[in-house]
Design an enzyme around this catalytic site. Structure first.
Site, PDB file in Angstrom:
ATOM      1  N   PHE A  18       1.034  -1.001   0.094  1.00 61.15           N
ATOM      2  CA  PHE A  18       0.194  -0.053   0.027  1.00 61.15           C
ATOM      3  C   PHE A  18       0.753   1.190   0.061  1.00 61.15           C
ATOM      4  O   PHE A  18       0.355   2.210  -0.117  1.00 61.15           O
ATOM      5  CB  PHE A  18      -0.954   0.223   1.675  1.00 61.15           C
ATOM      6  N   LYS A  56      -1.113  -7.498  -9.262  1.00 62.36           N
ATOM      7  CA  LYS A  56      -1.789  -7.049  -7.353  1.00 62.36           C
ATOM      8  C   LYS A  56      -2.119  -6.513  -7.224  1.00 62.36           C
ATOM      9  O   LYS A  56      -0.690  -6.675  -6.367  1.00 62.36           O
ATOM     10  CB  LYS A  56      -1.964  -8.806  -7.542  1.00 62.36           C
ATOM     11  N   GLU A 111      -5.104  -3.637  -1.753  1.00 59.19           N
ATOM     12  CA  GLU A 111      -6.639  -3.909  -2.090  1.00 59.19           C
ATOM     13  C   GLU A 111      -6.752  -2.501  -0.890  1.00 59.19           C
ATOM     14  O   GLU A 111      -7.299  -1.990  -1.093  1.00 59.19           O
ATOM     15  CB  GLU A 111      -7.095  -4.763  -0.953  1.00 59.19           C
ATOM     16  N   ARG A 112      -6.163  -1.679  -0.600  1.00 61.15           N
ATOM     17  CA  ARG A 112      -5.907  -0.418   0.687  1.00 61.15           C
ATOM     18  C   ARG A 112      -6.002   1.199  -0.862  1.00 61.15           C
ATOM     19  O   ARG A 112      -6.198   2.243  -0.224  1.00 61.15           O
ATOM     20  CB  ARG A 112      -4.627  -0.043   1.245  1.00 61.15           C
ATOM     21  N   SER A 161       5.443  -6.627   3.733  1.00 57.34           N
ATOM     22  CA  SER A 161       5.472  -6.662   4.864  1.00 57.34           C
ATOM     23  C   SER A 161       6.779  -8.522   4.659  1.00 57.34           C
ATOM     24  O   SER A 161       6.889  -9.650   3.862  1.00 57.34           O
ATOM     25  CB  SER A 161       4.931  -7.276   5.751  1.00 57.34           C
ATOM     26  N   CYS A 164       9.426   1.698   3.240  1.00 57.00           N
ATOM     27  CA  CYS A 164      10.156   0.816   3.698  1.00 57.00           C
ATOM     28  C   CYS A 164      12.296   1.395   4.003  1.00 57.00           C
ATOM     29  O   CYS A 164      12.439   0.672   4.611  1.00 57.00           O
ATOM     30  CB  CYS A 164      10.710  -0.772   2.433  1.00 57.00           C
ATOM     31  N   GLU A 197       9.636  -4.292  12.701  1.00 51.34           N
ATOM     32  CA  GLU A 197       9.129  -2.902  11.598  1.00 51.34           C
ATOM     33  C   GLU A 197       8.251  -2.257  12.624  1.00 51.34           C
ATOM     34  O   GLU A 197       6.687  -3.386  12.610  1.00 51.34           O
ATOM     35  CB  GLU A 197       9.547  -3.402  11.162  1.00 51.34           C
TER      36      GLU A 197
HETATM   37  P1  NAD Z   1       1.426  -6.222   3.248  1.00 52.89           P
HETATM   38  O1  NAD Z   1       2.552  -8.220   3.131  1.00 52.89           O
HETATM   39  O2  NAD Z   1       0.202  -6.357   3.934  1.00 52.89           O
HETATM   40  O3  NAD Z   1       0.961  -7.007   1.915  1.00 52.89           O
HETATM   41  C1  NAD Z   1       2.104  -6.567   0.449  1.00 52.89           C
HETATM   42  C2  NAD Z   1       0.657  -7.081  -0.014  1.00 52.89           C
HETATM   43  O4  NAD Z   1       0.967  -8.457  -0.409  1.00 52.89           O
HETATM   44  C3  NAD Z   1      -0.043  -6.332  -0.604  1.00 52.89           C
HETATM   45  O5  NAD Z   1      -0.445  -6.360  -2.248  1.00 52.89           O
HETATM   46  C4  NAD Z   1      -1.600  -7.714  -0.066  1.00 52.89           C
HETATM   47  O6  NAD Z   1      -2.608  -7.507  -0.505  1.00 52.89           O
HETATM   48  C5  NAD Z   1      -0.658  -8.737  -0.312  1.00 52.89           C
HETATM   49  N1  NAD Z   1      -0.719  -9.841   0.878  1.00 52.89           N
HETATM   50  C6  NAD Z   1      -1.289  -9.340   1.850  1.00 52.89           C
HETATM   51  N2  NAD Z   1      -1.343 -10.785   2.780  1.00 52.89           N
HETATM   52  C7  NAD Z   1      -1.471 -11.035   1.641  1.00 52.89           C
HETATM   53  C8  NAD Z   1      -1.263 -13.487   2.012  1.00 52.89           C
HETATM   54  N3  NAD Z   1      -1.347 -13.606   3.130  1.00 52.89           N
HETATM   55  N4  NAD Z   1      -1.161 -13.784   0.799  1.00 52.89           N
HETATM   56  C9  NAD Z   1      -1.019 -13.249  -0.264  1.00 52.89           C
HETATM   57  N5  NAD Z   1      -0.815 -11.889  -0.099  1.00 52.89           N
HETATM   58  C10 NAD Z   1      -1.074 -11.736   0.637  1.00 52.89           C
HETATM   59  O7  NAD Z   1       2.815  -5.165   3.271  1.00 52.89           O
HETATM   60  P2  NAD Z   1       1.730  -4.082   3.325  1.00 52.89           P
HETATM   61  O8  NAD Z   1       0.991  -3.862   4.679  1.00 52.89           O
HETATM   62  O9  NAD Z   1       0.856  -3.303   1.845  1.00 52.89           O
HETATM   63  O10 NAD Z   1       3.249  -2.604   3.169  1.00 52.89           O
HETATM   64  C11 NAD Z   1       4.089  -2.632   3.675  1.00 52.89           C
HETATM   65  C12 NAD Z   1       5.296  -3.448   4.324  1.00 52.89           C
HETATM   66  O11 NAD Z   1       5.501  -3.958   2.876  1.00 52.89           O
HETATM   67  C13 NAD Z   1       6.415  -2.847   4.847  1.00 52.89           C
HETATM   68  O12 NAD Z   1       6.467  -3.956   5.667  1.00 52.89           O
HETATM   69  C14 NAD Z   1       7.300  -2.537   4.277  1.00 52.89           C
HETATM   70  O13 NAD Z   1       8.532  -2.312   4.609  1.00 52.89           O
HETATM   71  C15 NAD Z   1       7.180  -2.767   3.431  1.00 52.89           C
HETATM   72  N6  NAD Z   1       7.756  -2.818   1.789  1.00 52.89           N
HETATM   73  C16 NAD Z   1       9.141  -2.921   1.295  1.00 52.89           C
HETATM   74  C17 NAD Z   1       9.860  -2.643   0.313  1.00 52.89           C
HETATM   75  C18 NAD Z   1      11.160  -2.656   0.120  1.00 52.89           C
HETATM   76  O14 NAD Z   1      11.710  -2.272  -1.365  1.00 52.89           O
HETATM   77  N7  NAD Z   1      11.660  -4.006   0.972  1.00 52.89           N
HETATM   78  C19 NAD Z   1       8.958  -1.286  -0.574  1.00 52.89           C
HETATM   79  C20 NAD Z   1       7.859  -1.347   0.209  1.00 52.89           C
HETATM   80  C21 NAD Z   1       6.924  -1.562   1.259  1.00 52.89           C
END
Ligand code: NAD
Length: 505
Positions: A152, A176, A179-180, A229, A284, A386
């Site tokens: 998101f 994909k 969804e936020r 994450s 991140c 984090e």
């Molecule tokens: P998230 O892991 O909750 O979601 C990321 C994606 O995965 C979304 O599209 C979500 O719909 C999907 N998803 C969520 N749960 C799932 C599951 N159980 N099975 C399959 N798909 C699933 O992350 P978020 O809250 O959207 O984003 C924040 C996180 O992203 C933070 O931890 C941040 O550090 C990280 N991030 C990392 C980078 C990097 O380059 N390392 C960059 C940006 C954000």
């Protein structure tokens, strides 16, 4: 039934309403109201999207790279012209300030600019006369249908980082998004179409785990690029790899900023404010740990920080005077508040408490004031995990080696920075620290588009980074051709069958 606007998927060049009957609310974090609902795709809907992508891909791959690049040039023009409006859409769903959203779009657009150079980046290698009459050359070919699953916190930048190299290399790309905040990705799909991208080459399927799992399991999908994450990154990496797919999955972070005694302290404080609290800490590459070296540096730093942190302005994402806006959801806010309480319980010293902050006129918004902890130690959860919110932890280090070890030993390894005036220290630090991206007097060292972006340890799974040349390597496979034309090697060509391992001798 509801009066809320219903968002769509974007499949085969058109908006498609969801048919699963499942939806997720899209909030405006600044007001705390639901503003739309986004469909969550079923297995059948994702499979249909994959089929359209698979049908479209060979035609796109057969389009010469220069013609493909022209579509990118047009897309870039449209994106740049659209960016002020796109930034408002982004801020309305994410909560970051509009100026910050402009940066989100700009850093994504830079990878599109870089991808215009695809004809050059896709060139293979050629060795003439590698043996008698033998020439060897390599070519980079697209993988086919590839997918990106994105978080998101950068709803423009990360989809653009993924789709730019993927599409420029001749693949069909299925996004994909989170969804936020799905509206920016859907608008990107419209802009791609307007730029002349054939239908089926950029697809958006909205959804949750159900949609993701289809992408992970379907054998028509050749590669998965994920950002989000760490637990989900690891899950996706393992499942995609088990299914024989190429995968690069980037996870969470705990980024340290080390302040040496010789650093310009005002500069370091400015850096910590921007990198710690900008975007409400939901980056991140946010700095969440400040490591002053030596007691004198620490005392001076904490004194200055305390004063400046308390002055930060939290506001509506459309407020031009705001330093940062709300968190993305009420759950995210509660989670961060939970960490603040845990920090107190663990014995850290809470210097500035952001809890209880409300914004006049927007009392239901997901706001949290800036929070500062001092006296944080290695064993505390607020150091190890984090938090992803406007919370900065000061961990005092006795000397340089201790500061270096903190960043090196931490299980996350996304970004790190050192503030110093000493070249030797900076050089030694850059070489030895066990972290993927390093800043020297630069607090958020996100590499420019023609270098690569990627964290180490629990911040990244897979062995190629995003954008830069790695982006093109990830979305292509190399074929190597060894050819012999007998006219140049008549004698060997007519030597009859050979049963030994061929060599160039
Ligand atoms: P998230 O892991 O909750 O979601 C990321 C994606 O995965 C979304 O599209 C979500 O719909 C999907 N998803 C969520 N749960 C799932 C599951 N159980 N099975 C399959 N798909 C699933 O992350 P978020 O809250 O959207 O984003 C924040 C996180 O992203 C933070 O931890 C941040 O550090 C990280 N991030 C990392 C980078 C990097 O380059 N390392 C960059 C940006 C954000």
């Amino acid at each position: 039934m509801t009066d809320l606007p219903e968002l769509t998927h974007f499949i085969q060049g058109a908006h498609v309403f969801g048919s699963s009957g499942r939806f997720s609310d899209v909030w405006n974090p600044s007001t705390g109201e639901v503003q739309a609902r986004v469909p969550l795709a079923s297995k059948q809907e994702v499979e249909r999207a994959i089929a359209t992508a698979e049908a479209a891909q060979p035609g796109w791959a057969a389009t010469n790279p220069q013609k493909r690049a022209r579509v990118f040039m047009k897309f870039l023009q449209l994106l740049n012209a659209e960016s002020p409006e796109l930034a408002r859409t982004l801020s309305r769903e994410h909560g970051k300030t509009v100026a910050d959203s402009m940066g989100d779009i700009q850093r994504g657009a830079e990878v599109i600019e870089f991808s215009i150079g695809a004809p050059h980046l896709l060139k293979g290698e050629y060795s003439s006369a590698a043996g008698t009459g033998i020439d060897v050359f390599s070519m980079r070919q697209p993988l086919g249908v590839v997918a990106g699953i994105t978080p998101f916190n950068f709803p423009a930048m990360i989809p653009l980082w993924k789709c730019g190299p993927a599409i420029a290399a001749g693949n069909a790309f299925i996004l994909k998004p989170s969804e936020r905040d799905p509206s920016v990705p859907l608008r990107l799909a419209e802009l791609w179409k307007e730029a002349g991208l054939p239908d089926g080459i950029f697809t958006v399927v909205n959804g949750d785990k159900e949609a993701v799992d289809v992408l992970l399991d379907d054998e028509r999908v050749q590669a998965i690029g994920f950002v989000g994450s760490t637990p989900i990154a690891q899950y996706i990496y393992e499942r995609a790899a088990a299914n024989g797919k190429r995968a690069q999955c980037f996870g969470g972070a705990k980024n340290h900023l080390i302040i040496m005694p010789d650093a310009d302290l005002d500069d370091a404080v400015d850096a910590l404010l921007g990198a710690g609290y900008g975007s409400a800490g939901e980056r991140c590459m946010a700095i969440s740990v400040a490591v002053p070296v030596g007691e004198e540096t620490a005392n001076a730093l904490v004194a200055k920080l305390t004063e400046r942190v308390a002055e930060l302005k939290v506001g509506h994402s459309f407020d031009e005077g705001a330093d940062y806006g709300p968190l993305v959801t009420s759950q995210a806010k509660e989670r961060v508040e939970g960490y603040i309480q845990q920090g107190i319980d663990e014995g850290a010293s809470l210097v500035v408490d952001g809890r209880g902050f409300t914004l006049e006129g927007y009392e239901n918004g997901f706001y949290l004031g800036p929070t500062l902890f001092d006296g944080v130690t290695r064993d505390m959860a607020i150091y190890r995990e984090e938090i992803f919110g406007p919370v900065l932890a000061v961990v005092r280090a006795g000397d340089y080696e201790e500061a270096l070890a903190l960043a090196t030993d931490h299980e996350y390894g996304n970004g790190v920075a050192i503030f110093t005036r000493d070249g030797d220290t900076a050089r030694d630090f850059s070489a030895r620290v066990n972290v993927g991206m390093v800043g020297v007097n630069v607090p958020i060292p996100v590499p420019i588009a023609y270098y690569t972006f990627g964290g180490w340890k629990k911040s990244g799974f897979g062995d190629l980074n995003q954008h830069g040349t790695d982006g093109f390597r990830f979305y292509t496979k190399t074929k190597t051709v060894t050819s012999r034309w007998p006219s140049g090697a008549k004698e060997q060509a007519s030597g009859g069958a050979s049963f030994v391992m061929p060599t160039m001798d």
